[in-house]
Design a protein around this motif. Sequence first.
Motif, mmCIF file in Angstrom:
data_model
loop_
_atom_site.group_PDB
_atom_site.id
_atom_site.type_symbol
_atom_site.label_atom_id
_atom_site.label_comp_id
_atom_site.label_asym_id
_atom_site.label_seq_id
_atom_site.Cartn_x
_atom_site.Cartn_y
_atom_site.Cartn_z
ATOM 1 N N PRO A 193 1.498 -1.726 6.866
ATOM 2 C CA PRO A 193 0.512 -0.710 6.489
ATOM 3 C C PRO A 193 0.954 0.085 5.266
ATOM 4 O O PRO A 193 2.015 -0.165 4.685
ATOM 5 C CB PRO A 193 0.445 0.188 7.735
ATOM 6 N N LYS A 194 0.167 1.089 4.921
ATOM 7 C CA LYS A 194 0.504 1.940 3.784
ATOM 8 C C LYS A 194 1.641 2.898 4.148
ATOM 9 O O LYS A 194 1.778 3.329 5.295
ATOM 10 C CB LYS A 194 -0.714 2.756 3.347
ATOM 11 N N HIS A 224 -9.581 5.369 10.517
ATOM 12 C CA HIS A 224 -8.250 5.351 9.915
ATOM 13 C C HIS A 224 -7.251 5.934 10.910
ATOM 14 O O HIS A 224 -7.625 6.567 11.890
ATOM 15 C CB HIS A 224 -8.225 6.160 8.610
ATOM 16 N N ASN A 231 -5.229 -3.038 9.321
ATOM 17 C CA ASN A 231 -3.956 -2.698 8.710
ATOM 18 C C ASN A 231 -4.109 -1.815 7.484
ATOM 19 O O ASN A 231 -3.348 -0.858 7.289
ATOM 20 C CB ASN A 231 -3.227 -4.000 8.355
ATOM 21 N N GLU A 232 -5.094 -2.119 6.656
ATOM 22 C CA GLU A 232 -5.255 -1.379 5.406
ATOM 23 C C GLU A 232 -5.731 0.060 5.625
ATOM 24 O O GLU A 232 -5.710 0.869 4.691
ATOM 25 C CB GLU A 232 -6.224 -2.099 4.470
ATOM 26 N N ASN A 233 -6.120 0.402 6.851
ATOM 27 C CA ASN A 233 -6.561 1.763 7.163
ATOM 28 C C ASN A 233 -5.495 2.558 7.908
ATOM 29 O O ASN A 233 -5.780 3.622 8.454
ATOM 30 C CB ASN A 233 -7.837 1.736 8.002
ATOM 31 N N GLY A 251 0.795 -1.214 0.000
ATOM 32 C CA GLY A 251 0.000 0.000 0.000
ATOM 33 C C GLY A 251 0.831 1.269 0.000
ATOM 34 O O GLY A 251 1.769 1.407 0.790
#
Length: 283
Positions: free
Chosen positions: A262-263, A172, A234-236, A156
Motif C-alpha cells: 500500500p501507500k 479508504h 490496495n491503492e486506497n 505509492g
Amino acid sequence: MSELISPIINSTELIKILSSPDLVLVDARNSSNPKKVFLEGHLEGAIFVDPNLELADIKENLAEGGRHPLPKLEAFCKTLGKLGITPESRVVVYDDQLGANSAARFWWMLRALGHEKVQVLEGGFQAAKAAGIPVSTESETLNLAPPYPADQWSLGIADMQEVEAEAWDKEHLVIDVRSAERYRGEHEPIDLIAGHIPGAINFPLTENMDEKGHFFSPEKLREKYAEILGEIPNENIIVHCGSGVSACHTLLAMDYAGLGIPKLYVGSWSEWSRNEKPIGKSL
C-alpha cells in the motif's frame, strides 16, 4: 526484469547464498552512532548504510516531512552506487530490531525504485549470529558502481493532504502501526503531542510477528489483515507510524502475505502532530 523473490529471508537461507557474487549484504542498524555500532561488530561481508544520513533527509523543521523524510531520489541512487548495488544485485538487509526499523525502510526504498531482489533478514543481526554467521569488526571494501538507474519512486507515497482527505472516507483506510498506547494518546516517547490521526485505525506492527519475533506465515498474515482491510483495494490503503520508518515493517508483512504494497505516509505522526492538525485520542 528482476526475479521476484520472498521479501523475507531467514539465516539458514542466507548462509546458502553468502558466497554468491551478486549478493550485497547491508547493515542498516540504527542508533545514536550507527557507524560505531557497525565497527564494533557486524556480519562478515556486510556493508554499512547510515539510516539517518543516507536513508533520510532530516530537516531542522520537522513539520516539513517529519523526522525521516525521504532523501532526494538522485541522492539515494548515488548511495546505492556507492554501496555497489546495481539492478542485478541480490540485496539482503538487516537491523537489530526484527526488521522493524531501518531494514524494512531500506527494503521499501529499493522496491520503490523497482528493485525486486531485496530481502529483509528475519531476526536480524541477533538471529544471524545465533545461526553461526561470522561477525567482523573490519570495514568492508566497497565495490563502487554507477548511480542506480531510476528516475522516480514507483510505489505509492501519500502526503499529509491526501491522508487528511481520506482518513474518514469509508472507501479508504489509514493504518497507524504504532503501539496501542501511543495511538490512544496515553504515552508519546518521541513526538511533542500524543494521540493519533482522526479516522485512522490502529494495527500495531507487532501484530505481524509471533511471541518469538518471527513473522507469521503468509497465510496467517492474510487472515489477520483480511479482518481489517475488508474489500478496500490496495491503492486506497495508507500506512503510517511515527516517522515513516517502522511503517515499512507492515508494508513488508503485507507484501510477504501477497497483499501488495500500500501507500506509505512518510511524514507520519511526526509531521501531522506539528502542523496544527486535528488530534484523536481514545482515553
